[in-house]
Design an enzyme around this catalytic site. Sequence first.
Site, mmCIF file in Angstrom:
data_model
loop_
_atom_site.group_PDB
_atom_site.id
_atom_site.type_symbol
_atom_site.label_atom_id
_atom_site.label_comp_id
_atom_site.label_asym_id
_atom_site.label_seq_id
_atom_site.Cartn_x
_atom_site.Cartn_y
_atom_site.Cartn_z
ATOM 1 N N VAL A 176 0.799 -1.220 0.133
ATOM 2 C CA VAL A 176 0.076 0.106 -0.084
ATOM 3 C C VAL A 176 0.948 1.277 -0.042
ATOM 4 O O VAL A 176 0.543 2.127 -0.798
ATOM 5 C CB VAL A 176 -1.066 -0.047 1.368
ATOM 6 C CG1 VAL A 176 -1.912 1.149 1.226
ATOM 7 C CG2 VAL A 176 -1.644 -1.155 1.475
ATOM 8 N N LYS A 201 -7.045 -2.026 9.588
ATOM 9 C CA LYS A 201 -8.522 -2.370 10.310
ATOM 10 C C LYS A 201 -8.091 -2.828 11.408
ATOM 11 O O LYS A 201 -9.248 -2.809 12.361
ATOM 12 C CB LYS A 201 -9.296 -3.177 9.347
ATOM 13 C CG LYS A 201 -8.455 -4.231 8.783
ATOM 14 C CD LYS A 201 -8.150 -4.232 7.384
ATOM 15 C CE LYS A 201 -7.311 -5.506 6.917
ATOM 16 N NZ LYS A 201 -6.860 -5.457 5.556
ATOM 17 N N GLY A 213 -10.977 -1.996 0.723
ATOM 18 C CA GLY A 213 -9.770 -1.456 -0.059
ATOM 19 C C GLY A 213 -10.166 -0.210 -1.110
ATOM 20 O O GLY A 213 -10.536 0.843 -0.384
ATOM 21 N N GLY A 216 0.060 -15.524 -3.174
ATOM 22 C CA GLY A 216 0.480 -14.280 -2.305
ATOM 23 C C GLY A 216 -0.696 -13.677 -2.030
ATOM 24 O O GLY A 216 -0.654 -12.635 -1.433
ATOM 25 N N ASP A 245 -10.218 -10.738 9.468
ATOM 26 C CA ASP A 245 -10.208 -9.599 8.706
ATOM 27 C C ASP A 245 -11.319 -8.952 8.324
ATOM 28 O O ASP A 245 -11.627 -7.765 8.603
ATOM 29 C CB ASP A 245 -9.270 -9.918 7.734
ATOM 30 C CG ASP A 245 -9.170 -8.753 6.600
ATOM 31 O OD1 ASP A 245 -8.402 -7.939 6.799
ATOM 32 O OD2 ASP A 245 -9.798 -9.001 5.521
ATOM 33 N N LYS A 255 -13.559 -5.405 9.586
ATOM 34 C CA LYS A 255 -13.936 -4.204 8.596
ATOM 35 C C LYS A 255 -15.563 -4.100 9.003
ATOM 36 O O LYS A 255 -15.942 -2.995 9.038
ATOM 37 C CB LYS A 255 -13.877 -4.925 7.278
ATOM 38 C CG LYS A 255 -12.312 -5.238 6.739
ATOM 39 C CD LYS A 255 -12.290 -5.685 5.552
ATOM 40 C CE LYS A 255 -11.014 -5.934 5.050
ATOM 41 N NZ LYS A 255 -10.562 -6.845 4.171
ATOM 42 N N GLY A 310 -4.769 -4.557 -2.833
ATOM 43 C CA GLY A 310 -4.054 -4.232 -3.923
ATOM 44 C C GLY A 310 -3.556 -3.177 -3.775
ATOM 45 O O GLY A 310 -4.115 -2.299 -3.265
HETATM 46 P P1 NAP Z 1 3.074 -4.901 3.762
HETATM 47 O O1 NAP Z 1 3.332 -5.150 2.121
HETATM 48 O O2 NAP Z 1 3.448 -5.893 4.416
HETATM 49 O O3 NAP Z 1 4.119 -3.519 4.203
HETATM 50 C C1 NAP Z 1 4.175 -3.370 5.272
HETATM 51 C C2 NAP Z 1 5.043 -2.170 5.533
HETATM 52 O O4 NAP Z 1 5.623 -1.689 6.797
HETATM 53 C C3 NAP Z 1 6.759 -2.607 5.018
HETATM 54 O O5 NAP Z 1 7.086 -1.654 4.091
HETATM 55 C C4 NAP Z 1 7.193 -2.856 6.333
HETATM 56 O O6 NAP Z 1 8.663 -2.580 6.223
HETATM 57 C C5 NAP Z 1 6.901 -1.682 7.115
HETATM 58 N N1 NAP Z 1 6.823 -1.871 8.493
HETATM 59 C C6 NAP Z 1 6.530 -3.072 9.285
HETATM 60 N N2 NAP Z 1 6.958 -3.033 10.338
HETATM 61 C C7 NAP Z 1 7.628 -1.796 10.788
HETATM 62 C C8 NAP Z 1 8.149 -1.165 11.882
HETATM 63 N N3 NAP Z 1 8.285 -1.748 13.022
HETATM 64 N N4 NAP Z 1 8.850 -0.051 11.258
HETATM 65 C C9 NAP Z 1 8.726 0.742 10.371
HETATM 66 N N5 NAP Z 1 8.150 0.026 9.239
HETATM 67 C C10 NAP Z 1 7.482 -1.196 9.358
HETATM 68 O O7 NAP Z 1 1.658 -4.526 4.086
HETATM 69 P P2 NAP Z 1 0.754 -3.778 3.201
HETATM 70 O O8 NAP Z 1 -0.073 -4.957 2.532
HETATM 71 O O9 NAP Z 1 1.209 -2.603 2.566
HETATM 72 O O10 NAP Z 1 -0.494 -3.335 4.383
HETATM 73 C C11 NAP Z 1 -0.373 -2.028 5.027
HETATM 74 C C12 NAP Z 1 -1.706 -1.841 5.824
HETATM 75 O O11 NAP Z 1 -2.620 -1.694 4.970
HETATM 76 C C13 NAP Z 1 -2.119 -3.043 6.680
HETATM 77 O O12 NAP Z 1 -2.593 -2.450 7.750
HETATM 78 C C14 NAP Z 1 -3.242 -3.721 5.975
HETATM 79 O O13 NAP Z 1 -3.992 -4.263 6.711
HETATM 80 C C15 NAP Z 1 -3.813 -2.563 5.201
HETATM 81 N N6 NAP Z 1 -4.457 -2.995 4.133
HETATM 82 C C16 NAP Z 1 -3.726 -3.655 2.994
HETATM 83 C C17 NAP Z 1 -4.276 -3.948 1.800
HETATM 84 C C18 NAP Z 1 -3.743 -4.728 0.813
HETATM 85 O O14 NAP Z 1 -3.962 -5.132 -0.286
HETATM 86 N N7 NAP Z 1 -2.336 -5.068 0.874
HETATM 87 C C19 NAP Z 1 -5.893 -3.726 1.505
HETATM 88 C C20 NAP Z 1 -6.432 -3.074 2.759
HETATM 89 C C21 NAP Z 1 -5.656 -2.612 3.789
HETATM 90 P P3 NAP Z 1 9.924 -3.403 5.134
HETATM 91 O O15 NAP Z 1 9.047 -3.165 3.790
HETATM 92 O O16 NAP Z 1 11.172 -2.781 5.259
HETATM 93 O O17 NAP Z 1 9.671 -4.876 5.581
HETATM 94 N N1 HSE Z 2 -6.648 -9.984 3.247
HETATM 95 C C1 HSE Z 2 -7.525 -9.019 2.809
HETATM 96 C C2 HSE Z 2 -8.494 -9.500 1.576
HETATM 97 C C3 HSE Z 2 -6.858 -7.686 2.236
HETATM 98 O O1 HSE Z 2 -8.224 -10.707 1.198
HETATM 99 O O2 HSE Z 2 -9.526 -8.991 1.436
HETATM 100 C C4 HSE Z 2 -7.520 -6.488 2.014
HETATM 101 O O3 HSE Z 2 -8.063 -6.134 3.349
#
Ligand code: NAP
Ligand code: HSE
Length: 428
Positions: A15, A107, A136, A189, A203, A207, A304
């Site tokens: 994100v 969330k 999302g 993934g 999760d 929400k 995504g």
């Molecule tokens: P992600 O790809 O796992 O990225 C997490 C990021 O946080 C990474 O850059 C990581 O650093 C950094 N991080 C973790 N611990 C840290 C710390 N202690 N200090 C500083 N940085 C730290 O996660 P994401 O998928 O982007 O999700 C981020 C948030 O968005 C979460 O709350 C998730 O639930 C929410 N979300 C995600 C999606 C989705 O589609 N992915 C959708 C809706 C909501 P490194 O890169 O160096 O490891």
């Molecule tokens: N794991 C979540 C999903 C990511 O599959 O919908 C978005 O919150």
Amino acid sequence: MTTPLRLGIAGLGTVGVGVVKIVQQHADLLSRRSGRPVAITAVSARTRHKDRGVDVEAYAWEDDPVALATREDVDVFVELMGGSDGPAKAATEAAIAAGKDVVTANKAMLAIHGQELAEAAEAAGRVIRFEAAVAGGIPVVKALTEGLAGNEITRVMGVMNGTCNYILTRMQSAGLPYDEVFEEASKLGYLEADPELDVGGIDAGHKLALLASIAFGTRVDFGGVELEGIGEITIEDIHRAADMGFRIKLLGVAQMTGRGLEQRMTPCLVPASSPLGQLEGGTNMVVLEGDSVGQIVLRGAGAGEGPTASAVMADVIDIARGIRVATFGQPAAGLEQARRARVAAAAPYYLRMQLQDKPGALAKVAAVLGDAGISIDRMRQYGHAEPTAPVLIVTHKTTRDALELARSALAGTGVVEGSPVAIRIEKV
Ligand code: NAP
Ligand code: HSE
């Protein structure tokens, strides 16, 4: 020259990188729409030197997200690390205390700590925005807090976990068992680091709890969400439900009833021809019902890089525009602690059992259901296999309590093998 809105972004994963890309690629558009430039001043992640596919060299770097959140040159702290506690919560609290607005996609953190964080933000005259945390890219938080603000919301419903919807629809289309599709989703993934967050319904439950708070003016009550994951759903039930004109979905439902607030995130049958029934793959759908507006259906990517970053930026632009809405749509101190509905409203159920194929067996089943006050709507027996044959029953409306009574009584009839499968049929 108007002063820019300065962002400090903690988390440069899926994100975070998406947000950096939008800020870099759409600088002019953001500036025109916001009425002021939007600039990133500082970033933080766990590992500094990592190829993330975007250039972040121009931004100040902080190893510690708390230090980032409190920097003088940050107006809005954008929390994209994840996790209900730990650095996400510590940095969010620090940002509020330092007088920053907060935008988050987290969330898990808000479902557990939303009330205290919202109260802290309001006491400090700051806002916390979380469009990206629910479904999302679908602007459902904005729809509820703003677009439907004049309605009494009667029900919030939806498929809010793309991974579960992918697994269930893939099982159906490919005729594959749960374990095989789970492995497939893992290789693609799609699963969270802890898969139970997805397949256990947690999760999606987070929400739903956030939406219920906005919809009903109640404190976020994740503990009050009845949770059941999809791990027990078999390919047989998916096929049998389809034969009866249904699809199985991990469906969230929140509604205020005379018995209190009902929140459920459980597998349900929905009509195959309904918008929810037709939802395929990793897509999300949220259905909102209001007394004046009727039913609104929102559909789109629930996860995504692009879709989630799109939602984060919508919040950032609102802040840049000077739009300040209370976290859950009304002052946090005024949110009521909802009374939890002990049992879900009555509904029809799908029942599948292995029944001995011999005279009188079905009569015994009908008698047990009758004794529990459950009336049969439809019934179908498959084949004449020895010694048992699958039998499907669709009941008229009944309660979960009556159903559980009947299920245990059925086990004692001597004609039913194992425990019958029971899945609620939701009116959508
Ligand atoms: P992600 O790809 O796992 O990225 C997490 C990021 O946080 C990474 O850059 C990581 O650093 C950094 N991080 C973790 N611990 C840290 C710390 N202690 N200090 C500083 N940085 C730290 O996660 P994401 O998928 O982007 O999700 C981020 C948030 O968005 C979460 O709350 C998730 O639930 C929410 N979300 C995600 C999606 C989705 O589609 N992915 C959708 C809706 C909501 P490194 O890169 O160096 O490891
Ligand atoms: N794991 C979540 C999903 C990511 O599959 O919908 C978005 O919150």
